[in-house]
Every structure is written in structure tokens, then in C-alpha cells.
Design a protein around this motif. Structure first.
Motif, PDB file in Angstrom:
ATOM      1  N   MET A 188     -37.495 -14.389  30.741  1.00 23.51           N
ATOM      2  CA  MET A 188     -36.307 -14.368  30.196  1.00 23.51           C
ATOM      3  C   MET A 188     -36.272 -14.963  28.649  1.00 23.51           C
ATOM      4  SD  MET A 188     -32.396 -15.286  31.228  1.00 23.51           S
ATOM      5  CE  MET A 188     -31.021 -15.015  30.404  1.00 23.51           C
ATOM      6  N   THR A 191     -37.847 -12.468  26.066  1.00 26.29           N
ATOM      7  CA  THR A 191     -37.233 -11.495  25.664  1.00 26.29           C
ATOM      8  C   THR A 191     -36.143 -11.770  24.514  1.00 26.29           C
ATOM      9  OG1 THR A 191     -37.383 -11.002  28.019  1.00 26.29           O
ATOM     10  CG2 THR A 191     -35.909  -9.541  26.709  1.00 26.29           C
TER      11      THR A 191
ATOM     12  N   VAL B 228     -29.086  -8.403  25.141  1.00 29.38           N
ATOM     13  CA  VAL B 228     -30.618  -8.909  25.397  1.00 29.38           C
ATOM     14  C   VAL B 228     -30.940  -9.730  26.324  1.00 29.38           C
ATOM     15  CG1 VAL B 228     -32.651  -9.634  23.928  1.00 29.38           C
ATOM     16  CG2 VAL B 228     -31.029  -8.286  22.949  1.00 29.38           C
ATOM     17  N   ALA B 229     -29.882 -10.699  26.423  1.00 27.43           N
ATOM     18  CA  ALA B 229     -30.017 -11.867  27.501  1.00 27.43           C
ATOM     19  C   ALA B 229     -29.936 -11.507  28.754  1.00 27.43           C
ATOM     20  CB  ALA B 229     -29.315 -13.122  27.189  1.00 27.43           C
ATOM     21  N   ILE B 231     -30.720  -8.176  29.833  1.00 29.73           N
ATOM     22  CA  ILE B 231     -32.080  -7.488  30.064  1.00 29.73           C
ATOM     23  C   ILE B 231     -32.965  -8.641  30.748  1.00 29.73           C
ATOM     24  CG2 ILE B 231     -34.112  -6.247  29.100  1.00 29.73           C
ATOM     25  CD1 ILE B 231     -31.943  -4.743  27.315  1.00 29.73           C
ATOM     26  N   GLY B 232     -33.198  -9.650  29.780  1.00 33.74           N
ATOM     27  CA  GLY B 232     -34.143 -10.519  30.016  1.00 33.74           C
ATOM     28  C   GLY B 232     -34.031 -11.214  31.571  1.00 33.74           C
ATOM     29  N   ALA B 233     -32.554 -11.441  31.829  1.00 32.30           N
ATOM     30  CA  ALA B 233     -32.455 -11.818  33.009  1.00 32.30           C
ATOM     31  C   ALA B 233     -32.762 -10.930  34.227  1.00 32.30           C
ATOM     32  CB  ALA B 233     -30.661 -12.331  33.110  1.00 32.30           C
ATOM     33  N   ALA B 236     -36.497 -10.954  34.462  1.00 34.52           N
ATOM     34  CA  ALA B 236     -36.963 -12.148  35.009  1.00 34.52           C
ATOM     35  C   ALA B 236     -36.656 -12.502  36.417  1.00 34.52           C
ATOM     36  CB  ALA B 236     -36.253 -13.296  34.265  1.00 34.52           C
ATOM     37  N   PHE B 239     -39.051 -10.364  38.315  1.00 35.95           N
ATOM     38  CA  PHE B 239     -40.553 -11.062  38.410  1.00 35.95           C
ATOM     39  C   PHE B 239     -40.449 -11.948  39.479  1.00 35.95           C
ATOM     40  CE2 PHE B 239     -43.144 -14.678  37.311  1.00 35.95           C
ATOM     41  CZ  PHE B 239     -44.421 -13.964  36.849  1.00 35.95           C
TER      42      PHE B 239
END
Lengths: 272, 267
Positions: A188, A191, B228-229, B231-233, B236, B239
Motif C-alpha cells: 500500500m 502505491t 490511490v490510497a 487502490i493500494g489498500a 494490499a 495480498f
């Protein structure tokens, strides 16, 4: 659990009070030699006094034990100190060598996890959101971050209580999941960092190109056409390589970049 | 009124470092410090612009493991103070804040190191009190350490509160345009340091693609940071679930050598 039969000296209130003392002290008594140790002593001293109520020698040796080097991320330390407090509460003076080895054994690995989450992930995500709104004169992002910090603060007290409640078991149980969690957190983080490069780093070439009647702006017509935010991406790569080599201290890099900006400004190559 | 504001700004400077090293609620992160300073001085908007500028420089520059880093919170606080007090518009305010804040923030490194050296004898003294059985004195001695740290930021702030106005007016009048422009440019470039540090701390070789995803989302798609945060979350989370499942399967296989319940892991 069969631990319950042992005599305990601390009440729930004692644990919470100790957790609070730790949250307020953490690195506030930091020194280069024993690092957070004095802060640990300050935080645990009241609870330890209760554990070693009639054992002056035991109390003294316990304090001496906690005056030894200790350093890890605050929230991670909550877990460790909660667990070691439970050990001393149950076993008294006998537990002191185990307390010392648990503290030194766990502070390294847990610092890695804790630093990633509490010093990299949260400040990067909420810091960049708050910074963006801030640049527009809007405090909403900063208020959100403040609320998140309050939630984290309450969570840290909870972590201390968990550490106490489950002693050393919790830490070993979480072991494998913690690694997966740290790696997920860094995904995260990466990104968000990827997005930070074009949105945060600002470099504007002032140079224009004149061929005959046509004037081309190097920035708009050439660089942006190749890739948006090309210069920030290149600069990020260079700085990353410099940081990796460890040859220049961070403050030297900062001074260099300030000098670099002044020079480029003087010659009118970059504009603000 | 303005004296009360001045005192509150110095108190904030004192508290800022203690909070950062302890409860981490108001912290010394520039946007939050600037917001509180703006509230005290009655100009939140200017304060937020300055706080945002310093926050971007501070991203990723964390004092991990007791390292000393530029104190951008102090930079923001002093910057906001002199900007609100000496200038009337946002452009001048930003220039003044950068001209004063950047060097003060760098000075913060030395002050932090000094603090961490001065607390050393305190720890020894406290340990001696513990051995002598003077536990109250022990704790009182340890409590001097946060006071010391508070002073490392309160003193420079106080100097600016007392002597700041003439210094800043002088700076703005004397400094040439290219110099203040250069500082603004530096303000745009310096975030690269934090980003470089962040990347070098991350498993970049293994997970380079997520960096690229984030870059594309912002540079090409102009996606706001919150998007974006998220999407990252999402990535993650996926994963994490997969990894925990895979680890579980591996350990089950190792223990019983049979009974793979869900066989859809690919390692």
C-alpha cells in the motif's frame, strides 16, 4: 489458560495507568546510550512497586534491569512491555532474566513492523492527503489525520493491555501474520509513494526553444509529451540511489538540493 | 490579545516535540502544527498553505530509531508565525515562511542531537537514585528530559516571536527575487528526499509494480491521493489474505503432510 492460579498484584486500572504513562513517555527521555530505557523505568515504576511491595531488593534489581538499553517503536513497545509486566507480576524476581531477553529479542523485529506502519504508512497516506487539502487552504485533511492519531493512541493502550493479558503468547502467535501484514502494508505504501512522485515533486523548466516562428516550451511540448512528470521521476531515481549508497547524510542531500535550486533559479532554468 | 497568541505559539512549540516523542496526537507533522498555529493566530487559510508546503517536504523524512531529521514541524510553526504576522498576502507569506522556516528546520537537527546528548547524564542520575532507594527523585529526574526536549523547540520559536518581525522584513527587502524564487523551487523539489528514503526502506525490488501503478494513476489518470490510497489498500488486502492462506497451507502440509483443504494456492 492455567496462568490464573498464580497470584497477581496488578488490577486492570493499574495496567491502564501504566499503559498511559508509557504512551506519554515513550521516547521523551531518549538518550544515545540507553535510548528509551529511562522512559521505560518511569512508565513501569509505579506498577513494579506494587508487584515488589515487600521486596525492596527485588524492586531495585527490577529497576536496574529496566535501565538497560531499550529501543523500539512506541506501539510495538506497548506489546513487549505489557507482556514483560505480566511475567514479572506472575513470577516476580525469577522472571527478570527472561524479561530482559524478551525485551532485547523482540525490540528489533517489532520495530521493523511498527516503523513501517506507524512512521511510514500512516504519515505518508494521511500526510499527503492533508498536505494537498492544506495547499488549498483547507484544514479538513489535517483534522482527519488528527482523528486518526487519536484512534491510534487509544489502540496503543489496547495493545499494552493485550500484551499483559496474553503474556508472551500473543507475540509468537502473531509472528507469521505480522510478516504478511508488514509486507501488505508496504505494498500500500509503495502505491501511494508512486502517486506522490508526480503530484508532490514540482519541477518546471522555464526554457523555451525558438525555431523560426515557432516557439516550443521544453517543458510542455517536449518533456510532458515523453512522459508526464519525467523530471520528478528521474530526480527520484537519482536521490533514491544516493540514499541507498549511504555515502551522504540526509541533511547533506537536503543542502545540496537547496543549492541546486538556487543555482537553477539564478540562471532562470527552473521557475517556481 | 497578540501577547496571548505569542505565548500560545511558544507553548505549542514546547508541546510539539513532547507529543511527537510520546502520544503522537498533535505531533510535529507540519500540517497539523500549522493548523493549530493558524487557529491560534486566526488565519487558518494561510497557515494551511504553509503547512501543506512543509508537509510535502516532510513526507517520508521520519526520525526512525532515534535518528535526527530536519524539524519541518518547527519550520512550519515559525514559518506560519512570521508569515501571518509580517505579510498580507499568500505569495509573500509563502516566500517568508520558506526563507525563515527552511533554515530553522535544519537547525532543528542540531538541537535534537543536543537534547539527546543532554538527557544522558539525567538517565545516569536517575539510575543512581534508584539504587539509593530514592524513587520519587528518580522519576522527577527522568521527567526533566521531556522538559529539555520541549525547550529545544520552544527557545528558537521564542526568539522568532520576540525578534522575528524586523528580521523577516529585512530578509524580504534585501533578498533578491531569484533567491526567494530559488527557495520556492527548493520547496517543490525537496519532497524527493523523503520519497527517496521511503523507497529505499521498502521492498522495492520485489514490489516495483505497485510503485508504477501509483505513478500512472496520479501522473496519467490525475487520480486524487485518496483514490490511490484506496487502490493500494485493495491490493494490499488481497495480498494479505492470499499470503496468510498460503502460509497456513504450508504449515498444515508441513505438520500433517496431507489434507490440503483449499488447494488453490500457487507456490
Amino acid at each position: 489458560m492455567s496462568n490464573e492460579q498464580q497470584e497477581k498484584h496488578l488490577t486492570k486500572k493499574d495496567i491502564r495507568r501504566t499503559a498511559l504513562r508509557w504512551q506519554f513517555m515513550t521516547s521523551n527521555a531518549y538518550n544515545y546510550e540507553s535510548q528509551q530505557a529511562a522512559g521505560v523505568v518511569f512508565s513501569l515504576s509505579k506498577a513494579l512497586r506494587k508487584i515488589y511491595k515487600d521486596d525492596e531488593a527485588g524492586y531495585k534489581s527490577s529497576l536496574d534491569n529496566h535501565f538497560k538499553f531499550f529501543n523500539t517503536t512506541g506501539p510495538a513497545a506497548s506489546l513487549i512491555l505489557g507482556a514483560t509486566l505480566a511475567m514479572e507480576d506472575r513470577e516476580g524476581k525469577k522472571a527478570q532474566p527472561a524479561v530482559q531477553s524478551l525485551k532485547t529479542g523482540l525490540m528489533g523485529p517489532l520495530a521493523g513492523v511498527g516503523d513501517t506502519i506507524f512512521w511510514v504508512l500512516i504519515p505518508t497516506v494521511f500526510g499527503s492527503i492533508a498536505a494537498y487539502m492544506g495547499l488549498q487552504g483547507n484544514p479538513t485533511g489535517a483534522i482527519i489525520w488528527l482523528l486518526v492519531n487519536i484512534a491510534v493512541f487509544l489502540f496503543r493502550i489496547k495493545i499494552f493491555e493485550w500484551g499483559y493479558a496474553t503474556g508472551t503468547r500473543l507475540v509468537t502467535d502473531l509472528g507469521s501474520k505480522l510478516n504478511a501484514f508488514t509486507e501488505a502494508a508496504s505494498i500500500m505504501g509503495l502505491t501511494v509513494i508512486g502517486a506522490l512522485i508526480p503530484s508532490v515533486i514540482k519541477m518546471n523548466l522555464a526554457t523555451t526553444f525558438a525555431t523560426g516562428k515557432v516557439t516550443m516550451s521544453v517543458q510542455k511540448d517536449i518533456l510532458d509529451a515523453i512522459m508526464p512528470s519525467l523530471l520528478p521521476a528521474v530526480l527520484t531515481y537519482i536521490v533514491y540511489r544516493i540514499v541507498r549508497t549511504n555515502k551522504l547524510s540526509i541533511s547533506k542531500i537536503i543542502w545540496l538540493l537547496i543549492g541546486f535550486s538556487l543555482v537553477l533559479s539564478y540562471f532562470g532554468i527552473l521557475k517556481p | 490579545m497578540s501577547i496571548i497568541q505569542d505565548v500560545l505559539i511558544i507553548v505549542l512549540a514546547f508541546w510539539m516535540v513532547i507529543d511527537q516523542q510520546g502520544p503522537v496526537i498533535t505531533t510535529w507533522f507540519p500540517v497539523i502544527v500549522a493548523m493549530i498555529a493558524g487557529f491560534i493566530l486566526g488565519d487558518i487559510q494561510t497557515a494551511m498553505v504553509i503547512g501543506g508546503t512543509f508537509q510535502l517536504m516532510a513526507l517520508g523524512v521520519a526520525n526512525i530509531g532515534g535518528s535526527s531529521v530536519p524539524n519541518y514541524g518547527l519550520a512550519a510553526l515559525v514559518g506560519v508565525y512570521v508569515a501571518v504576522r509580517t505579510t498580507g498576502n499568500i505569495v509573500d507569506a509563502k516566500a517568508a515562511a520558506l526563507a525563515v522556516g527552511v533554515p530553522v528546520g535544519m537547525l532543528g537537527i542540531q538541537l535534537d542531537v543536543l537534547g539527546k546528548i543532554l538527557t544522558n547524564p539525567l538517565a545516569h542520575k536517575a539510575q543512581q537514585y534508584a539504587r539509593d532507594g530514592q524513587y520519587k527523585r528518580m522519576n522527577r529526574t527522568i521527567l526533566l528530559a521531556p522538559v529539555l526536549f520541549g525547550l529545544t523547540t520552544a527557545i528558537p520559536t521564542a526568539l522568532f516571536v520576540i525578534f522575528g518581525k524586523p528580521i523577516v522584513t529585512f530578509i524580504l527587502e534585501v533578498l533578491p527575487k531569484w533567491f526567494t524564487n530559488g527557495l520556492s523551487i527548493a520547496g517543490g523539489i525537496l519532497p524527493v528526499v523523503g520519497i527517496g528514503i521511503l523507497i529505499s526502506m521498502m521492498p522495492i525490488q520485489k514490489h516495483l509494480m505497485y510503485l508504477i501503478i501509483g505513478f500512472v494513476a496520479a501522473a496519467y489518470l490525475k487520480m486524487p491521493m485518496m483514490g490511490v490510497a484506496l487502490i493500494g489498500a485493495a491490493v494490499a488486502y488481497n495480498f494479505f489474505v492470499q499470503k496468510v492462506a498460503a502460509d497456513k497451507n504450508v504449515s498444515t502440509v508441513g505438520a500433517t503432510e496431507a489434507n490440503i483443504e483449499d488447494g488453490d494456492f500457487d507456490e
